[in-house]
Scaffold this motif. Sequence first.
Motif, short mmCIF file in Angstrom:
data_model
loop_
_atom_site.label_atom_id
_atom_site.label_comp_id
_atom_site.label_asym_id
_atom_site.label_seq_id
_atom_site.Cartn_x
_atom_site.Cartn_y
_atom_site.Cartn_z
N VAL A 175 -15.56 48.00 6.23
CA VAL A 175 -16.20 49.23 5.78
C VAL A 175 -15.74 49.58 4.37
N ALA A 176 -16.59 50.31 3.66
CA ALA A 176 -16.25 50.75 2.30
C ALA A 176 -17.11 51.94 1.94
N ARG A 177 -16.64 52.73 0.96
CA ARG A 177 -17.43 53.90 0.56
C ARG A 177 -17.29 54.19 -0.93
N LEU A 178 -18.34 54.77 -1.46
CA LEU A 178 -18.36 55.33 -2.81
C LEU A 178 -19.45 56.39 -2.84
N GLY A 179 -19.05 57.65 -2.84
CA GLY A 179 -19.99 58.73 -2.95
C GLY A 179 -20.69 59.12 -1.67
N SER A 180 -20.39 58.46 -0.56
CA SER A 180 -20.97 58.79 0.73
C SER A 180 -19.86 58.75 1.77
N PRO A 181 -19.73 59.77 2.62
CA PRO A 181 -18.56 59.88 3.49
C PRO A 181 -18.48 58.81 4.57
N LEU A 182 -17.25 58.47 4.94
CA LEU A 182 -17.01 57.50 6.01
C LEU A 182 -15.64 57.76 6.61
N ALA A 183 -15.61 57.86 7.93
CA ALA A 183 -14.37 58.13 8.66
C ALA A 183 -14.10 57.02 9.66
N ILE A 184 -12.82 56.76 9.91
CA ILE A 184 -12.39 55.78 10.92
C ILE A 184 -11.56 56.51 11.95
N GLY A 185 -11.99 56.47 13.20
CA GLY A 185 -11.24 57.06 14.30
C GLY A 185 -10.36 56.02 14.95
N ILE A 186 -9.09 56.35 15.15
CA ILE A 186 -8.13 55.41 15.71
C ILE A 186 -7.82 55.82 17.14
N GLY A 187 -8.26 55.00 18.09
CA GLY A 187 -8.01 55.26 19.50
C GLY A 187 -6.94 54.36 20.06
N ASP A 188 -6.88 54.25 21.36
CA ASP A 188 -5.91 53.41 22.04
C ASP A 188 -6.50 52.02 22.20
N GLY A 189 -6.21 51.13 21.25
CA GLY A 189 -6.75 49.79 21.28
C GLY A 189 -8.23 49.73 20.94
N GLU A 190 -8.72 50.75 20.27
CA GLU A 190 -10.12 50.78 19.87
C GLU A 190 -10.27 51.59 18.60
N PHE A 191 -11.37 51.33 17.87
CA PHE A 191 -11.62 52.02 16.61
C PHE A 191 -13.07 52.48 16.55
N PHE A 192 -13.26 53.58 15.88
CA PHE A 192 -14.58 54.18 15.72
C PHE A 192 -14.86 54.34 14.22
N ILE A 193 -16.12 54.17 13.84
CA ILE A 193 -16.54 54.34 12.45
C ILE A 193 -17.71 55.31 12.45
N ALA A 194 -17.69 56.27 11.55
CA ALA A 194 -18.79 57.23 11.53
C ALA A 194 -18.85 57.97 10.20
N SER A 195 -20.01 58.58 9.96
CA SER A 195 -20.20 59.36 8.74
C SER A 195 -19.36 60.63 8.75
N ASP A 196 -19.08 61.15 9.93
CA ASP A 196 -18.10 62.23 10.10
C ASP A 196 -17.47 62.06 11.47
N ALA A 197 -16.57 62.95 11.85
CA ALA A 197 -15.79 62.77 13.07
C ALA A 197 -16.55 63.10 14.35
N SER A 198 -17.72 63.72 14.25
CA SER A 198 -18.40 64.19 15.45
C SER A 198 -18.74 63.08 16.46
N PRO A 199 -19.07 61.85 16.05
CA PRO A 199 -19.38 60.83 17.05
C PRO A 199 -18.19 60.37 17.87
N PHE A 200 -16.96 60.58 17.40
CA PHE A 200 -15.81 60.07 18.16
C PHE A 200 -14.79 61.14 18.52
N ILE A 201 -15.12 62.40 18.33
CA ILE A 201 -14.14 63.46 18.54
C ILE A 201 -13.64 63.52 19.98
N GLU A 202 -14.47 63.10 20.94
CA GLU A 202 -14.06 63.14 22.35
C GLU A 202 -13.13 61.99 22.72
N TYR A 203 -13.05 60.98 21.85
CA TYR A 203 -12.23 59.82 22.14
C TYR A 203 -10.88 59.85 21.43
#
Length: 219
Positions: A175-203
């Motif tokens: 993943v990479a970004r320039l001028g457009s947001p990108l977040a990485i969620g760090i779980g237990d042995g798993e990772f989430f990628i999203a434009s903001d935290a809302s897609p992975f907030i429950e994990y």
Amino acid sequence: MCGIVGYIGKQDAYSIVIKGLKRLEYRGYDSAGIMLHDGKNLKISKTKGKVTDLEEVSSKDNNFFGTIGMGHTRWATHGVPNDVNSHPHLSNSGNLAIIHNGIIENYEPLKKELIKRGYVFHSDTDTEVLVNLIEDVQKNENIKLGKAVQIALNQVVGAYAIAVFDKNKPDEIVVARLGSPLAIGIGDGEFFIASDASPFIEYTTNAIYLEDEEMAIVR
């Protein structure tokens, strides 16, 4: 604004990505798509319309599952809203898949050069140009995906948040970004990628937000 969702771990990626795309619908879009890798095969489903339309289309494939996935909601810029222009896009070899928010302003000269080198394009998007540019660098320099992404991005002008997958290295997403947001969620042995935290907030509440001109290899 488009939306990006990605997952790599042990759970079923399909449900996580679809749910995440629905949470990014507020960003606005006119088409949606999803890519899954089941350990052997890379599968893509995409369509003009809403995420619910994508669910309907993808549900027709009973084997559409995997523990690595990427999804995208697209707001048309280069190319009209249709199935072909929807993301994800594949490279000519079919090995690389990409989802992309933003605009590659110099995509036309890059496309012309790639056509001279034998590349064929199926969509009207700047995104398909970018994934083939990455593949061209990877092939000519004989380097890994992460380095190829870095070199290719140094050749583009514009804004982006991207996630790139190589089916020959099916344990990572670059993943990479320039001028457009990108977040990485760090779980237990798993990772989430999203434009903001809302897609992975429950994990997970553990998140890294990439800064401009940063990239990461999520493995």
